[in-house]
Design an enzyme around this catalytic site. Sequence first.
Site, mmCIF file in Angstrom:
data_model
loop_
_atom_site.group_PDB
_atom_site.id
_atom_site.type_symbol
_atom_site.label_atom_id
_atom_site.label_comp_id
_atom_site.label_asym_id
_atom_site.label_seq_id
_atom_site.Cartn_x
_atom_site.Cartn_y
_atom_site.Cartn_z
ATOM 1 N N ASP A 128 -22.206 -78.654 84.401
ATOM 2 C CA ASP A 128 -20.987 -78.101 83.806
ATOM 3 C C ASP A 128 -21.082 -76.587 83.619
ATOM 4 O OD1 ASP A 128 -18.390 -78.442 82.809
ATOM 5 O OD2 ASP A 128 -19.073 -78.595 80.745
ATOM 6 N N SER A 164 -11.868 -77.984 80.712
ATOM 7 C CA SER A 164 -12.082 -79.028 81.713
ATOM 8 C C SER A 164 -11.083 -80.172 81.548
ATOM 9 C CB SER A 164 -13.501 -79.586 81.608
ATOM 10 O OG SER A 164 -14.459 -78.590 81.872
ATOM 11 N N GLN A 172 -14.844 -80.288 89.899
ATOM 12 C CA GLN A 172 -14.266 -80.173 88.559
ATOM 13 C C GLN A 172 -12.906 -79.495 88.646
ATOM 14 O OE1 GLN A 172 -16.352 -77.547 85.778
ATOM 15 N NE2 GLN A 172 -15.900 -78.930 84.110
#
Length: 318
Positions: free
Chosen positions: A217, A243, A293
């Site tokens: 991440d 996110s 993502q």
Amino acid sequence: MTGISAAEDANTTAFNERALELKETGPDTFMSVDLWQPSGNRGVFGGQVIGQALSAAGKTINGPFRCNSVHCYFLAAGTNTEMITYKVRRVRQGTSYCSRHVVAKQLGRVIFMAMASFQRPEPSVLSHQYEMPQVPPPESLISREAYMRAQRARLNNGLVDEAKIAEYGALPVESRAVPMPKDKRGLPINAIWLRAKGDMSSLGHVHHQCMLAYASDFALLSTSLKPFEMDVHKRYKLSMLVSLDHTVWFHEPFRADEWLLYVMESPRAASGRGLAVGRIYSRDGVLVASTAQEGVARGTDSEPDGRTLEFRNSVAKL
């Protein structure tokens, strides 16, 4: 790891494990014991939630299965004032694959969901991969904290937030930014070396996968901002970066406590969203994992002209 005593390494390893540690509270139900909410962020670090959710799913798996993918959705921001509960549902238990659904709740509401797939290892005659870009080795690069210090000093007239830098220095994962060649600057690409701190040699492979999921991440979604050079001196200013979803595909075994190269690119930013994809290589050039993502990416433009910036796909050669 040279320069670190056995006692220091043991302490670091314990901290590493605590970031993903879960307490069993019922059948297939687990609770976090540690949550990190970065200063200035609206919620806890998403990578930690991903890693903990995958750890919860892994605790319900028996036999030699390894995670081959985890698909995650962030539904609401979490807080570090109350621990998160992870409830695992055993969706399918097959011979080659099994599936687990994880729901994360906090303060009575669902904040996160994940679907994880686990595969029994098998040989394959079908194998290909993108080659690893040639970049400087991690030993030749400065630490994340030194990079942050230099960058913030440059952007803030020499002012450095040492508390913020110390906060990142205390994380269980270290990273080193790969400098972009001059002809690549401003493109939606990024690369970092990363590895977990401490010695993870005694831990099972699923724990290594959870730690890499945690680390995946870092820097991924922000790659979508690279063309806009978001800082106070530029045309564009960032107002939100959050996110929405995150996926990790695991291809080959690896050690999370050894240097891994994380190469990222953003093929598109539009409609208030940014998309980024990543490839993670072991040091010997094996593509061990891939990521994707999407997140909310909002900002302001002091000189709006309605055009879309376009780039050639150039991440292969850094």
